[in-house]
Design a protein around this motif. Structure first.
Motif, PDB file in Angstrom:
ATOM      1  N   LEU A 148      31.845  43.554  24.922  1.00  0.00           N
ATOM      2  CA  LEU A 148      31.950  43.297  26.344  1.00  0.00           C
ATOM      3  C   LEU A 148      33.367  43.676  26.757  1.00  0.00           C
ATOM      4  N   LEU A 149      33.491  44.517  27.778  1.00  0.00           N
ATOM      5  CA  LEU A 149      34.765  45.131  28.141  1.00  0.00           C
ATOM      6  C   LEU A 149      35.614  44.192  28.985  1.00  0.00           C
ATOM      7  N   ALA A 150      36.901  44.091  28.618  1.00  0.00           N
ATOM      8  CA  ALA A 150      37.842  43.219  29.312  1.00  0.00           C
ATOM      9  C   ALA A 150      39.140  43.966  29.590  1.00  0.00           C
ATOM     10  N   LEU A 151      39.810  43.575  30.662  1.00  0.00           N
ATOM     11  CA  LEU A 151      41.176  44.023  30.929  1.00  0.00           C
ATOM     12  C   LEU A 151      42.132  42.913  30.562  1.00  0.00           C
ATOM     13  N   GLU A 152      43.134  43.218  29.746  1.00  0.00           N
ATOM     14  CA  GLU A 152      44.207  42.268  29.476  1.00  0.00           C
ATOM     15  C   GLU A 152      45.433  42.750  30.248  1.00  0.00           C
ATOM     16  N   GLY A 153      45.636  42.146  31.405  1.00  0.00           N
ATOM     17  CA  GLY A 153      46.611  42.656  32.360  1.00  0.00           C
ATOM     18  C   GLY A 153      45.911  43.608  33.310  1.00  0.00           C
ATOM     19  N   ALA A 154      46.077  43.376  34.613  1.00  0.00           N
ATOM     20  CA  ALA A 154      45.310  44.122  35.616  1.00  0.00           C
ATOM     21  C   ALA A 154      46.092  45.266  36.250  1.00  0.00           C
ATOM     22  N   ASP A 155      47.258  45.622  35.697  1.00  0.00           N
ATOM     23  CA  ASP A 155      48.111  46.633  36.325  1.00  0.00           C
ATOM     24  C   ASP A 155      47.400  47.949  36.601  1.00  0.00           C
ATOM     25  N   SER A 156      46.416  48.298  35.778  1.00  0.00           N
ATOM     26  CA  SER A 156      45.752  49.599  35.921  1.00  0.00           C
ATOM     27  C   SER A 156      44.687  49.607  37.014  1.00  0.00           C
ATOM     28  N   ILE A 157      44.460  48.471  37.672  1.00  0.00           N
ATOM     29  CA  ILE A 157      43.593  48.455  38.855  1.00  0.00           C
ATOM     30  C   ILE A 157      44.456  48.957  40.016  1.00  0.00           C
ATOM     31  N   VAL A 158      44.367  50.231  40.321  1.00  0.00           N
ATOM     32  CA  VAL A 158      45.268  50.876  41.278  1.00  0.00           C
ATOM     33  C   VAL A 158      45.189  50.206  42.642  1.00  0.00           C
ATOM     34  N   ASN A 159      43.977  49.952  43.110  1.00  0.00           N
ATOM     35  CA  ASN A 159      43.744  49.199  44.348  1.00  0.00           C
ATOM     36  C   ASN A 159      42.367  48.571  44.232  1.00  0.00           C
ATOM     37  N   LEU A 160      41.922  47.857  45.257  1.00  0.00           N
ATOM     38  CA  LEU A 160      40.672  47.110  45.148  1.00  0.00           C
ATOM     39  C   LEU A 160      39.459  48.005  44.943  1.00  0.00           C
ATOM     40  N   ASP A 161      39.516  49.251  45.402  1.00  0.00           N
ATOM     41  CA  ASP A 161      38.413  50.169  45.137  1.00  0.00           C
ATOM     42  C   ASP A 161      38.216  50.378  43.640  1.00  0.00           C
ATOM     43  N   TYR A 162      39.321  50.349  42.897  1.00  0.00           N
ATOM     44  CA  TYR A 162      39.250  50.566  41.452  1.00  0.00           C
ATOM     45  C   TYR A 162      38.628  49.372  40.739  1.00  0.00           C
ATOM     46  N   LEU A 163      38.682  48.202  41.344  1.00  0.00           N
ATOM     47  CA  LEU A 163      37.990  47.050  40.770  1.00  0.00           C
ATOM     48  C   LEU A 163      36.502  47.343  40.663  1.00  0.00           C
ATOM     49  N   TYR A 164      35.936  47.908  41.708  1.00  0.00           N
ATOM     50  CA  TYR A 164      34.509  48.244  41.699  1.00  0.00           C
ATOM     51  C   TYR A 164      34.227  49.408  40.752  1.00  0.00           C
ATOM     52  N   ARG A 165      35.161  50.332  40.677  1.00  0.00           N
ATOM     53  CA  ARG A 165      35.001  51.444  39.740  1.00  0.00           C
ATOM     54  C   ARG A 165      34.941  50.926  38.306  1.00  0.00           C
ATOM     55  N   GLY A 194      54.373  33.154  39.734  1.00  0.00           N
ATOM     56  CA  GLY A 194      52.920  33.051  39.677  1.00  0.00           C
ATOM     57  C   GLY A 194      52.256  34.316  40.149  1.00  0.00           C
ATOM     58  N   LEU A 195      51.284  34.187  41.042  1.00  0.00           N
ATOM     59  CA  LEU A 195      50.554  35.329  41.566  1.00  0.00           C
ATOM     60  C   LEU A 195      51.402  36.094  42.575  1.00  0.00           C
ATOM     61  N   THR A 196      51.193  37.399  42.627  1.00  0.00           N
ATOM     62  CA  THR A 196      51.758  38.200  43.710  1.00  0.00           C
ATOM     63  C   THR A 196      50.756  38.221  44.860  1.00  0.00           C
ATOM     64  N   SER A 197      51.160  38.786  45.994  1.00  0.00           N
ATOM     65  CA  SER A 197      50.221  38.906  47.113  1.00  0.00           C
ATOM     66  C   SER A 197      49.035  39.784  46.725  1.00  0.00           C
ATOM     67  N   LEU A 198      49.299  40.834  45.917  1.00  0.00           N
ATOM     68  CA  LEU A 198      48.203  41.670  45.425  1.00  0.00           C
ATOM     69  C   LEU A 198      47.257  40.873  44.534  1.00  0.00           C
ATOM     70  N   GLY A 199      47.824  39.976  43.737  1.00  0.00           N
ATOM     71  CA  GLY A 199      47.003  39.163  42.846  1.00  0.00           C
ATOM     72  C   GLY A 199      46.071  38.252  43.610  1.00  0.00           C
ATOM     73  N   LYS A 200      46.551  37.684  44.702  1.00  0.00           N
ATOM     74  CA  LYS A 200      45.707  36.809  45.508  1.00  0.00           C
ATOM     75  C   LYS A 200      44.558  37.604  46.134  1.00  0.00           C
ATOM     76  N   GLU A 201      44.849  38.808  46.590  1.00  0.00           N
ATOM     77  CA  GLU A 201      43.797  39.663  47.150  1.00  0.00           C
ATOM     78  C   GLU A 201      42.776  40.043  46.073  1.00  0.00           C
ATOM     79  N   LEU A 202      43.270  40.339  44.872  1.00  0.00           N
ATOM     80  CA  LEU A 202      42.374  40.736  43.783  1.00  0.00           C
ATOM     81  C   LEU A 202      41.423  39.605  43.423  1.00  0.00           C
TER      82      LEU A 202
END
Length: 372
Positions: A148-165, A194-202
């Motif tokens: 089952l595929l996991a991300l350890e650290g989300a830095d490579s999610i360029v923007n929210l569109d990449y989350l769906y990708r 803690g979280l950044t503003s991007l993290g809260k959006e993610l």
């Protein structure tokens, strides 16, 4: 290397297989012994565990570890950061980080082509894989390892569109932080952030998908901030107890309680740094300090006492997390020894039903929830 396990398979909730394959140039289709010998013969010394690795695909099969949650790791850093003495380099743009992550995903796909692994992205996949491993014919040593595929650290999610990708590519678990500062959240060794503003959006966007939030590597502040925003299934893939081993890398009792209240599973790590107070990496010897596999059961006991049962613990060994025998319990030669916990747990008073839950059923419950 064969297992005497009574169960269809063991689930390991955290391994870094692609990092070892693509970052450390290890052919994980070969045995641990072959990989160790090659690295010694080549004289490689770039990582502390050269010639001492403990994880490869033959050992997973030999240890009856038929299903793993395994990572993609790709960090972003404009200039490379330094926290204390720990250098934390990264790719200089999120796009580079994503491209590097896709390289790791390509390795998993290549393992599928070889029949070495198979991705678990749906409930149908999970049930078929469980049926395959329950069937003793063909021999388990020839069966693919489910992942089952996991991300350890989300830095490579360029923007929210990449989350769906990523989700379309089979991603089912995200730990939004790792070590040091990150685009989405501060991680281990970043106390006070803690979280950044991007993290809260993610996290808000993650609520729209069937994804697990892995709370491992969150700072204390980020941990509580994340729970306030994310409403889905939470886990801690490789996490031990702060009351037994002090330090911000472990969970406090209050954090453990929060995971229990959200019906999460905490995967026990076998990194000796997380099993013995003040363990000094590259200095201390696990055998001299008496760090055996049973040390992990102390952490299991503590969580079970808090929970009132054994339904919230499992394995998240992290045994290939850039360390090897020098930072592994002295009575383990490889991950194939994981099945020995059946006897260790039994001697500590756990029933066969308890052990079955720890070995695979607790993680299976979580996967059934997220893959529904």
């Amino acid at each position: 290397m064969s297992s005497k396990s009574k169960f269809p398979f063991i689930i390991d909730g955290h391994l870094d297989l692609a990092t070892n394959a693509m970052y450390m140039n290890r052919d994980l289709t070969k045995s641990v012994g072959v990989i160790r010998k090659k690295e010694k013969d080549l004289g490689w010394t770039d990582f502390q565990d050269r010639g001492k690795g403990t994880v490869a695909l033959p050992e997973l099969r030999g240890g009856n570890i038929g299903l793993v949650i395994t990572t993609i790791i790709s960090r972003f850093s404009e200039v490379g950061d330094s926290l204390d003495t720990m250098a934390l380099p990264g790719w200089h743009s999120p796009q580079q980080a994503y491209a590097h992550a896709q390289c790791q995903l390509a390795w998993y796909r290549e393992m599928e082509e070889l029949g070495e692994m198979i991705q678990i992205g749906s409930l149908k996949d999970l049930n078929e894989h469980l049926d395959l491993w329950r069937n003793e014919n063909p021999d388990k040593t020839k069966k693919p390892i489910g992942y089952l595929l996991a991300l350890e650290g989300a830095d490579s999610i360029v923007n929210l569109d990449y989350l769906y990708r990523y989700h379309e590519q089979g991603l089912r678990s995200i730990g939004i932080s790792h070590f040091g500062p990150g685009r989405y959240a501060a991680g281990t060794h970043s106390n006070g952030s803690g979280l950044t503003s991007l993290g809260k959006e993610l996290l808000k966007e993650m609520n729209t998908l069937d994804l697990m939030l892995d709370l491992t590597h969150q700072t204390d502040q980020g941990f509580y901030e994340a729970l306030d925003i994310f409403q889905g299934q939470v886990i801690a893939s490789h996490q031990n107890c702060r009351v037994l081993v002090p330090g911000e890398r472990q969970f406090t009792d209050d954090q453990i309680k929060c995971v229990l209240e959200r019906d999460g599973v905490i995967g026990g790590s076998l990194d000796t740094w997380m099993l013995h107070p003040n363990f000094r990496m590259n200095v201390d010897n696990p055998k001299q300090l008496g760090i055996a596999m049973e040390r992990l059961v102390d952490h299991f006991d503590h969580i079970c006492q808090m929970a009132g049962d054994c339904t919230h613990i499992g394995f998240g060994t992290d045994l290939d997390g850039l360390f090897g025998l020098e930072q592994t319990p002295y009575d383990m030669d490889s991950i194939a020894d994981l099945h020995k916990f059946e006897d260790i747990l039994s001697k500590r008073g756990y029933t066969e039903i308890d052990i079955e839950h720890i070995m695979y059923k607790n993680w299976l419950r979580i996967l059934n929830t997220i893959l529904k």
